[in-house]
Enzyme design. Structure first.
Site, PDB file in Angstrom:
ATOM      1  CE  LYS A  22       1.512  -2.369   9.465  1.00  0.00           C
ATOM      2  NZ  LYS A  22       2.806  -2.012   9.254  1.00  0.00           N
ATOM      3  CG  ASN A  23       0.859   1.382  10.883  1.00  0.00           C
ATOM      4  OD1 ASN A  23       2.275   0.412  10.123  1.00  0.00           O
ATOM      5  ND2 ASN A  23       1.083   1.988   8.706  1.00  0.00           N
ATOM      6  CB  CYS A 117      12.123  -3.815   3.370  1.00  0.00           C
ATOM      7  SG  CYS A 117      10.862  -2.804   3.183  1.00  0.00           S
ATOM      8  NE  ARG A 122      10.751   1.246   5.578  1.00  0.00           N
ATOM      9  CZ  ARG A 122       9.715   0.317   6.141  1.00  0.00           C
ATOM     10  NH1 ARG A 122       9.292  -0.094   5.600  1.00  0.00           N
ATOM     11  NH2 ARG A 122       8.709   0.989   6.631  1.00  0.00           N
ATOM     12  CG  ASP A 305       1.520   2.455   3.903  1.00  0.00           C
ATOM     13  OD1 ASP A 305       1.718   2.478   5.486  1.00  0.00           O
ATOM     14  OD2 ASP A 305       2.682   2.327   3.080  1.00  0.00           O
ATOM     15  NE  ARG A 397       4.792  -7.868   8.195  1.00  0.00           N
ATOM     16  CZ  ARG A 397       6.041  -6.972   8.026  1.00  0.00           C
ATOM     17  NH1 ARG A 397       6.619  -6.992   6.233  1.00  0.00           N
ATOM     18  NH2 ARG A 397       6.560  -5.711   9.141  1.00  0.00           N
TER      19      ARG A 397
END
Ligand code: EPZ
Length: 417
Positions: A22-23, A117, A122, A305, A397
């Site tokens: 994803k990243n 968030c 952030r 993460d 997500r």
């Protein structure tokens, strides 16, 4: 709103296939704004953040993307609107990745400030500071970054602290700036190297990605390219934690073990046996888990993460583990939910002490963010009885069909619509 139900206590067996990262795919998709030609992203995961980025790009003039399985083709023939609206940016902070490419392509951008968030404030001050050093004028008005920079010029820029998307934004902006840009104290994540590889396939001149200094020599034009997105090291790490906590003989396939050095080292330290191949990691059930202190750090350190998933694992260790979250100021939202499952965890600011081994029991829990929800699945796979995870949309997500993948290795997990 979907929920996920996990009935724990089963050993898993078989192969867990890792999807594209994803990243890595999100900045690669933003890079499609840099050219009018097609960008083909192979091994692109089908996760909700990818759909959100597609909507952001379509707002700017991207054509209807073509998708054949994990092959995603994007094309932005011209920038129809250089605006990333609040209603999209608030759902996915990574939308800020359009700022650099828009400035490079059309010399202007109006991008909603992401706001805070669940895991932290952030801010994007480092993105703004660095783009201003390339000659962009950026004002914050009514919640938007209003940027103008028709003649970006290369510069020597040092980041005060490492930022992943900040580094990516600047790499993309500098590809079409006049002259040379030198970026110092940059993030070194594999996703940064992957973006550099794509940009160079598009005709850019980027060198040093993966080190602390990146050099970009600006070019006038960029062209289309075909690019295989790297596997998702965070998904791979999540699967390793799931196998370790359930003492299961699972093979995590289609991953890059060399992107997981700090994770593999930590897992070995706490007693997880693994056989590592060039693109797969076989977990071999072994003796009891040992406690292990952990500090999350920028790459090549242990990724933030995977902190929540590691915390779930540490609840089963024979002793106490001190976890220090050094990247985000509010990334312990999963602690309250793990405690509901019987975990014994003390927290104080950035520090959490996980006392083990504690038997986990299934409970109704709430997902608060993407990785917290992954840790609840990891804990649920071991917990006695049924765990119901509310707000499953968080997991979608960043994980592609996670319950189907886990079912394939024998997990008792379903989605409840
Ligand atoms: C990327 O976020 C990832 N997201 C995050 O993954 C990941 O947790 C994070 O890097 C750290 O590894 C994507 O790649 C899309 P940072 P990013 O800028 O780039 C502070 C997931 O679960 N900072 O490296 O937003 C910031 O507040 C997500 O997949 C500033 O102060 O993270 C944080 O404390 C979550 N000012 C630290 O730096 C800035 O301008 C690192 O943030 C930028 C960052």
């Amino acid at each position: 709103m979907d929920k996920i139900r996990v009935r724990g206590g089963k050993q898993l067996q078989g192969i867990l296939h890792v999807s594209g990262a994803k990243n890595a795919v999100l900045p690669a998709m933003a890079a499609s704004l840099l050219t009018s030609e097609p960008i083909v992203l192979e091994n692109s995961p089908q996760v909700r953040d990818v759909s959100t980025m597609i909507r952001v790009l379509q707002r700017m003039g991207a054509l209807e993307p073509q998708r054949e399985g994990s092959r995603l083709t994007l094309r932005v023939p011209k920038i129809a609107s250089a605006e990333a609206p609040y209603e999209l940016v608030k759902t996915m902070r990574a939308s800020v990745l359009v700022l650099g490419p828009l400035l490079a392509r059309c010399g202007e951008a109006r991008v909603s400030l992401p706001g805070g968030c669940a895991i932290g404030a952030r801010p994007v001050n480092l993105h703004i500071m660095a783009l201003q050093k390339l000659g962009a004028r950026i004002e914050v008005e009514h919640g938007y970054m209003v940027a103008e920079g028709r003649e970006l010029k290369g510069a020597d820029i040092s980041f005060d602290s490492k930022t992943v998307t900040g580094t990516e934004n600047l790499m993309m902006a500098a590809t079409r700036a006049q002259g040379r840009t030198v970026l110092r104290n940059v993030a070194q994540e594999p996703e940064i190297e992957d973006l550099a590889e794509l940009l160079n396939r598009m005709g850019a001149k980027v060198s040093g990605a993966g080190t602390e200094i990146i050099v970009i020599d600006g070019v006038d034009e960029l062209h289309g390219a075909v690019h295989p997105v790297i596997p998702d090291r965070i998904e791979a790490g999540t699967f390793l934690m799931a196998a370790a906590i359930t003492r299961s003989a699972v093979k995590v396939e289609n991953c890059r073990p060399n992107h997981l050095d700090a994770v593999l080292e930590k897992l070995r330290d706490v007693g997880v046996r693994m056989e590592v191949g060039p693109s797969a990691i076989q977990v071999v059930p072994d003796g009891p888990l040992r406690p292990g202190n952990l500090v999350t750090l920028p790459y090549p350190g242990f990724p933030t993460d995977l902190q929540a998933q590691y915390m779930a694992l540490a609840t089963q260790a024979g002793g106490s583990s001190l976890i220090t979250e050094s990247i985000f100021e509010n990334r312990f939202m999963h602690v309250g939910e793990l405690r509901r499952m019987g975990a014994h965890i003390d927290i104080d600011a950035h520090f959490a002490v996980v006392h083990g081994p504690t038997p986990l029991t299934g409970a109704q829990v709430m997902a608060t963010d993407l990785r917290a929800s992954a840790s609840l699945i990891v804990a649920g796979l071991l917990a006695e009885g049924e765990t119901i995870i509310d707000r499953a949309y968080h997991i979608d997500r960043g994980y592609e069909r996670i319950e189907e993948k886990l079912q394939k290795v024998g997990a008792d997990i379903q989605r409840i619509h």
